[in-house]
Design a protein around this motif. Structure first.
Motif, short mmCIF file in Angstrom:
data_model
loop_
_atom_site.label_atom_id
_atom_site.label_comp_id
_atom_site.label_asym_id
_atom_site.label_seq_id
_atom_site.Cartn_x
_atom_site.Cartn_y
_atom_site.Cartn_z
N ARG A 140 42.70 49.13 3.08
CA ARG A 140 41.27 49.27 3.39
C ARG A 140 40.63 50.36 2.52
N LEU A 141 41.35 51.47 2.32
CA LEU A 141 40.75 52.58 1.56
C LEU A 141 40.46 52.19 0.11
N PRO A 142 41.37 51.50 -0.61
CA PRO A 142 41.00 51.05 -1.96
C PRO A 142 39.79 50.13 -1.97
N ALA A 143 39.67 49.29 -0.96
CA ALA A 143 38.50 48.39 -0.90
C ALA A 143 37.22 49.18 -0.67
N LEU A 144 37.32 50.31 0.01
CA LEU A 144 36.13 51.09 0.35
C LEU A 144 35.72 52.05 -0.77
N VAL A 145 36.70 52.71 -1.41
CA VAL A 145 36.36 53.77 -2.36
C VAL A 145 36.90 53.52 -3.76
N GLY A 146 37.62 52.43 -3.97
CA GLY A 146 38.21 52.16 -5.27
C GLY A 146 39.66 52.60 -5.32
N GLU A 147 40.42 51.94 -6.19
CA GLU A 147 41.86 52.17 -6.24
C GLU A 147 42.23 53.58 -6.67
N SER A 148 41.58 54.11 -7.69
CA SER A 148 41.99 55.41 -8.23
C SER A 148 41.82 56.53 -7.20
N LEU A 149 40.65 56.61 -6.59
CA LEU A 149 40.42 57.66 -5.60
C LEU A 149 41.31 57.44 -4.38
N ALA A 150 41.46 56.20 -3.95
CA ALA A 150 42.32 55.93 -2.79
C ALA A 150 43.74 56.39 -3.05
N LYS A 151 44.27 56.08 -4.22
CA LYS A 151 45.64 56.50 -4.54
C LYS A 151 45.75 58.02 -4.60
N GLU A 152 44.75 58.67 -5.16
CA GLU A 152 44.78 60.14 -5.17
C GLU A 152 44.87 60.70 -3.76
N LEU A 184 38.92 64.64 1.91
CA LEU A 184 37.69 64.19 1.28
C LEU A 184 36.51 64.69 2.11
N PRO A 185 35.73 65.64 1.60
CA PRO A 185 34.60 66.16 2.38
C PRO A 185 33.45 65.17 2.47
N ALA A 186 32.54 65.46 3.37
CA ALA A 186 31.49 64.51 3.73
C ALA A 186 30.67 64.05 2.53
N VAL A 226 29.26 56.64 9.59
CA VAL A 226 28.36 57.75 9.27
C VAL A 226 29.07 59.02 9.72
N CYS A 227 28.73 60.13 9.09
CA CYS A 227 29.44 61.36 9.45
C CYS A 227 28.52 62.56 9.38
N SER A 228 28.99 63.63 9.98
CA SER A 228 28.26 64.90 9.92
C SER A 228 28.65 65.66 8.66
N SER A 229 27.85 66.65 8.33
CA SER A 229 28.08 67.44 7.12
C SER A 229 29.37 68.25 7.18
N ARG A 230 29.92 68.46 8.36
CA ARG A 230 31.16 69.23 8.47
C ARG A 230 32.40 68.33 8.58
N SER A 231 32.22 67.05 8.34
CA SER A 231 33.32 66.11 8.47
C SER A 231 34.18 66.08 7.21
N PHE A 232 35.41 65.62 7.37
CA PHE A 232 36.26 65.33 6.23
C PHE A 232 37.30 64.30 6.65
N PHE A 233 37.77 63.54 5.65
CA PHE A 233 38.74 62.47 5.85
C PHE A 233 40.00 62.80 5.07
N GLY A 234 41.15 62.41 5.59
CA GLY A 234 42.38 62.69 4.86
C GLY A 234 43.53 61.84 5.34
N GLN A 235 44.47 61.61 4.43
CA GLN A 235 45.68 60.83 4.73
C GLN A 235 46.90 61.69 4.38
N PRO A 236 47.37 62.50 5.32
CA PRO A 236 48.50 63.40 5.05
C PRO A 236 49.88 62.78 5.29
N GLU A 237 49.94 61.48 5.51
CA GLU A 237 51.18 60.85 5.98
C GLU A 237 52.37 61.10 5.05
N ALA A 238 52.15 60.99 3.72
CA ALA A 238 53.28 61.14 2.80
C ALA A 238 53.92 62.51 2.93
#
Length: 247
Positions: A144-156, A164-166, A119-131
């Motif tokens: 894990r991310l493709p399993a959670l949100v689908g392959e297309s969005l995960a790859k993006e 990814l905002p809340a 669960v998250c707050s309205s000011r939260s965001f998630f991101g994968q800046p590793e590349a």
């Protein structure tokens, strides 16, 4: 043990863990990894639901500690320092809830993915800046991310580093609720209040069944249900239910 990077509160029916490196925006360093392993050891020995959250400054975790990460070698990568920890969290006997306030980036996002519920707050965001830093998201996000949100969005997200905002995280199914910052912990505790009403054994076996590898179903469910059907707890709970209904 004495914790330097966490604040740990063991309550009668749950353990609350706060990441506590405010000067580094809760970046995950080796000390935090070691201390989270110690928490896992306790919860494996004496199971309880875990609530995992950040500090009081609106930061969940701003990723792995880059200063340490820069010095790590191929041998360190093969050790799976963060991925091993997050897998251990995922495998804890009873449910885990990540309450995310503010940024959950890189390893911080992967730490949240390792929990059962987010669960998250309205000011939260998630991101994968590793590349963008010359590495990949090697602690669970690539699968894990493709399993959670689908392959297309995960790859993006993995390819671009977009945050990814809340509300979008909610629509994508990455989190189960978005609340205002001041309501986040009470909402998360409310989830655990509902969880602990259930049979601990049923919770453990349900978690094992949900997380069982592909191809193991329905065998895992059948074996788990067989154990539960013969339990005293099942009979007592069902008897109490029938007695309430018949009043």
């Amino acid at each position: 043990m004495e914790f330097r990077t966490l604040r740990v509160e063991r309550r009668p029916d749950r353990t609350v863990v706060r990441l506590d490196r405010p000067e580094k925006r809760n970046a995950i360093d080796q000390a935090m990894v070691d201390e989270l392993h110690a928490v896992c050891e306790t919860l494996e020995r004496d199971p309880a639901p875990m609530l995992l959250t950040g500090g009081d400054d609106g930061v969940f975790a701003a990723g792995a500690d880059i200063a340490q990460l820069r010095e790590r070698t191929s041998a360190d990568a093969l050790r799976g320092i963060n991925s091993g920890l997050f897998a251990r969290i995922r495998a804890l006997p009873l449910p885990t809830v990540a309450a995310v306030d503010g940024p959950a980036l890189g390893g911080g996002a992967e730490l949240a993915y390792g929990c059962d519920i987010r669960v998250c707050s309205s000011r939260s965001f998630f991101g994968q800046p590793e590349a963008r830093l010359g590495i990949l998201a090697g602690a669970g996000a690539t699968w894990r991310l493709p399993a959670l949100v689908g392959e297309s969005l995960a790859k993006e997200l993995l390819f671009t580093g977009r945050r990814l905002p809340a509300e979008e995280a909610l629509r994508a199914g990455l989190v189960s609720a978005v609340v205002e910052p001041g309501e986040l912990l009470s909402h998360a505790h409310g989830l655990i209040d509902d969880i602990v009403k259930a049979s601990p054994t049923a919770l453990r076996l349900t978690k094992l069944a949900v997380d069982a590898p592909a191809g193991a179903h329905p065998h895992v469910e059948l074996a788990a249900q067989a154990l539960l059907f013969d339990s005293r707890d099942k009979r007592d709970r069902m008897t109490a239910f029938l007695e309430r209904r018949d009043r």
